[in-house]
Design an enzyme around this catalytic site. Structure first.
Site, PDB file in Angstrom:
ATOM      1  N   ASP A 118     -50.824  21.241 -10.538  1.00  0.00           N
ATOM      2  CA  ASP A 118     -50.110  19.966 -10.407  1.00  0.00           C
ATOM      3  C   ASP A 118     -49.539  19.873  -8.989  1.00  0.00           C
ATOM      4  O   ASP A 118     -48.497  20.444  -8.682  1.00  0.00           O
ATOM      5  CB  ASP A 118     -49.002  19.906 -11.460  1.00  0.00           C
ATOM      6  CG  ASP A 118     -48.163  18.634 -11.338  1.00  0.00           C
ATOM      7  OD1 ASP A 118     -48.348  17.879 -10.357  1.00  0.00           O
ATOM      8  OD2 ASP A 118     -47.313  18.415 -12.215  1.00  0.00           O
ATOM      9  N   TYR A 129     -41.884  20.838 -14.104  1.00  0.00           N
ATOM     10  CA  TYR A 129     -41.886  19.453 -14.588  1.00  0.00           C
ATOM     11  C   TYR A 129     -43.220  18.817 -14.241  1.00  0.00           C
ATOM     12  O   TYR A 129     -43.662  18.895 -13.100  1.00  0.00           O
ATOM     13  CB  TYR A 129     -40.743  18.677 -13.931  1.00  0.00           C
ATOM     14  CG  TYR A 129     -40.657  17.222 -14.353  1.00  0.00           C
ATOM     15  CD1 TYR A 129     -40.197  16.872 -15.618  1.00  0.00           C
ATOM     16  CD2 TYR A 129     -41.019  16.203 -13.480  1.00  0.00           C
ATOM     17  CE1 TYR A 129     -40.114  15.541 -16.004  1.00  0.00           C
ATOM     18  CE2 TYR A 129     -40.936  14.874 -13.852  1.00  0.00           C
ATOM     19  CZ  TYR A 129     -40.484  14.547 -15.121  1.00  0.00           C
ATOM     20  OH  TYR A 129     -40.393  13.228 -15.489  1.00  0.00           O
ATOM     21  N   LYS A 153     -47.511  10.544  -5.730  1.00  0.00           N
ATOM     22  CA  LYS A 153     -46.533  10.370  -4.645  1.00  0.00           C
ATOM     23  C   LYS A 153     -47.172   9.979  -3.318  1.00  0.00           C
ATOM     24  O   LYS A 153     -47.445   8.810  -3.094  1.00  0.00           O
ATOM     25  CB  LYS A 153     -45.672  11.623  -4.528  1.00  0.00           C
ATOM     26  CG  LYS A 153     -44.883  11.900  -5.831  1.00  0.00           C
ATOM     27  CD  LYS A 153     -43.763  12.864  -5.636  1.00  0.00           C
ATOM     28  CE  LYS A 153     -43.109  13.302  -6.942  1.00  0.00           C
ATOM     29  NZ  LYS A 153     -42.039  12.419  -7.398  1.00  0.00           N
TER      30      LYS A 153
HETATM   31  N1  HOZ Z   1     -39.400  12.456 -11.358  1.00  0.00           N
HETATM   32  C1  HOZ Z   1     -38.274  12.502 -10.461  1.00  0.00           C
HETATM   33  C2  HOZ Z   1     -37.493  13.723 -10.692  1.00  0.00           C
HETATM   34  N2  HOZ Z   1     -38.190  14.919 -10.387  1.00  0.00           N
HETATM   35  C3  HOZ Z   1     -37.389  11.301 -10.617  1.00  0.00           C
HETATM   36  C4  HOZ Z   1     -38.061  10.089 -10.142  1.00  0.00           C
HETATM   37  C5  HOZ Z   1     -37.158   8.887  -9.961  1.00  0.00           C
HETATM   38  O1  HOZ Z   1     -36.097   8.814 -10.555  1.00  0.00           O
HETATM   39  O2  HOZ Z   1     -37.544   8.019  -9.205  1.00  0.00           O
END
Ligand code: HOZ
Length: 393
Positions: free
Chosen positions: A239, A144, A267
Site C-alpha cells: 500500500d 491504516y 494521494k
Molecule cells: N486518512 C487521513 C488520515 N490518515 C485523513 C484524511 C482526511 O481527513 O482528509
C-alpha cells in the site's frame, strides 16, 4: 490567534455534518480545540476563514508535494474542466497517467484508476481473493489502509486517535477473515501463516508505516514478507498510497528494492483531486472485469480533471533533483525538532504551534508532509516555533 469565523462555521457544520467534518481526524478532537476552516492556499501556506496564514505540514494528508496551487497543476485542471468534468467514458488522459505509473513501478504492468485510496486497497484485496480463491487476509496492527470493512481492524491513525480498535458496524463474520500481525515482526507473521496454511489470500502493508507515527521497515522485513508470500502463494499488496511518489518517484519499493504483487496508490497521483489506483502484473490485473470475473467499477474512475492534475504533478516530480531537495528540507526540519509520544503533551504542542502559524496534523499518530514549496524561512520559522512550544510543555 483568533478563530471566530472558524468557530462559527464549526457550530454550523455540526448541525448538518456528523461531528462537523467529513473525515474524523479533521475535527481536532484529540488536540483540544476546534478545527480551522480553510479558505484558500498557496505554496507552503494555507489561509483560514479568519484570514490567518499557516505554514502547512498536512498538505491535504500527502497529495500536495508540489505545494498548494502549483500554476501548472491549476492550469491542467482548468483546461480539463473547460472540456468537461466527467464523461463516464474512457479518455486519452487515463492512458497517459497509466503509462507514467507503469514507468515508475516496474511491477505494475497494468493499473486501474479508482477515486480514493480506500477504493484501491478494497479492490486490490478483492482481486487477491478472487485470484487465490482464499478468504483470509493478513494486515499489521497500526497500519491504516482506508476504511473498507475488512481493513478497519486494528487500523492505527483515526481509529487509534479515538481509541477504537475496530469500528462498530463491521460484522464479526467479516472481521474474522482479517488476521493481524505485529509490524516488523517476521516471526509473528510466519507463525500466523503456518496456522492458516493455504487460507490467506494476501498480506497487505504500508512499506513505511505512517499511521502509528512514522515507522520504517526493519532490515529484512520487506524481503522476508516477499519470500514468504512467494513460497506460500500469497499475494503481497504494498500500500503505497502515502509513500508512492513521495519517498522516491518509485516509492518505498524503489527505495527498499522489494516489489509487491499488487500496489495501491493514491494521494500524489491525483495532484490533490480524488484519485486512487491499484496495479500489478498482467496475470493478476487481467482477472478484473471485463477481462476476468473479479468485478470492480466506478462512475468517477479515471475522471479527466483528476487525471490531468495527476499527469501535471508527476511530470513536475520527474525534474532533476526534486527528491533530493525534498529530502534535504525534511532532514533540516527533522534535525531542528524534538519529538514527543505523549498524547497530552502533543495536544498542547499542537495548539502552541497553531498559535505560531504552523499547521500540523491534529494527531500524533499521523505523519507530516513536506512540499517543495516550503522555503528555508518556513523551516526556520517552524523550528523556532517548536522550540517555544516545547519550552512551554
Ligand atoms: N486518512 C487521513 C488520515 N490518515 C485523513 C484524511 C482526511 O481527513 O482528509
Amino acid at each position: 490567534m483568533k478563530h471566530e469565523q472558524s468557530n462559527t462555521y464549526f457550530s454550523q457544520a455540526k448541525q448538518v455534518i456528523p461531528g462537523g467534518v467529513n473525515s474524523p481526524v479533521r475535527a481536532f478532537t484529540s488536540v483540544g480545540c476546534n478545527p480551522l476552516f480553510i479558505e484558500k492556499s498557496a505554496g507552503s501556506r494555507i489561509y483560514d476563514a479568519d484570514n490567518q496564514s499557516y505554514i502547512d505540514y498536512v498538505g491535504s494528508w500527502g497529495p500536495m508535494i508540489l505545494g498548494h496551487c502549483h500554476p501548472k497543476v491549476v492550469e491542467a485542471i482548468q483546461n480539463a474542466a473547460s472540456c468537461g468534468a466527467s464523461f463516464g467514458a474512457p479518455t486519452y488522459k487515463e492512458i497517459e497517467l497509466a503509462n507514467l505509473v507503469c514507468e515508475a513501478y516496474p511491477n505494475i504492468e497494468k493499473v486501474r484508476m479508482v477515486s480514493s485510496g480506500t477504493e484501491a486497497t478494497m479492490s486490490a484485496i478483492r482481486l487477491a481473493r478472487g485470484c487465490t480463491g482464499r478468504d483470509k487476509i493478513l494486515k499489521f496492527n497500526g497500519c491504516y489502509h482506508g476504511h473498507a470493512d475488512s481493513l478497519l481492524v486494528k487500523a492505527g491513525s483515526g481509529a487509534a486517535t479515538f481509541g477504537v480498535p475496530t469500528s462498530p458496524g463491521i460484522p464479526a463474520e467479516v472481521a474474522k477473515y482479517t488476521l493481524t500481525a505485529t509490524y516488523n515482526d517476521l516471526v509473528d507473521v510466519k507463525s500466523i501463516v503456518a496456522l492458516n496454511k493455504d487460507e490467506i489470500a494476501c498480506i497487505i502493508l504500508e512499506p513505511i508505516a505512517g499511521n502509528m507515527g512514522c515507522v520504517p521497515p526493519a532490515t529484512g522485513f520487506l524481503q522476508g514478507l516477499r519470500d514468504l508470500c512467494t513460497a506460500e502463494g500469497i499475494v503481497l499488496i504494498v500500500d503505497e498510497v502515502m509513500t508512492g511518489f513521495r519517498v522516491a518517484y518509485g516509492g518505498a519499493q524503489e527505495r527498499f528494492n522489494v516489489r509487491g504483487d499488487l500496489v495501491c496508490l493514491g494521494k500524489i497521483i491525483g495532484g490533490g483531486l480524488p484519485v486512487g489506483a491499484f496495479g500489478g502484473k498482467k496475470e493478476l490485473m487481467d482477472q478484473l472485469s471485463p477481462e476476468g470475473g473479479v468485478y470492480q467499477a466506478g462512475t468517477l474512475s479515471g475522471n479527466p480533471l483528476a487525471m490531468s492534475a495527476g499527469i501535471a504533478t508527476l511530470k513536475l516530480l520527474k525534474e532533476e533533483g526534486f527528491y533530493q531537495q525534498i529530502e534535504e528540507k525534511s532532514a533540516f526540519l527533522e534535525a531542528g525538532l524534538a519529538l514527543t509520544s505523549d498524547t497530552e503533551a502533543f495536544s498542547r504542542y499542537f495548539r502552541s504551534m497553531l498559535d505560531s502559524g504552523i499547521n500540523l496534523a491534529p494527531s500524533q499518530f499521523e505523519a507530516g508532509f513536506m512540499s517543495i514549496a516550503h522555503s528555508q524561512e518556513d523551516l526556520e520559522q517552524t523550528i523556532e516555533a517548536a522550540a517555544r512550544a516545547l519550552t512551554g510543555l
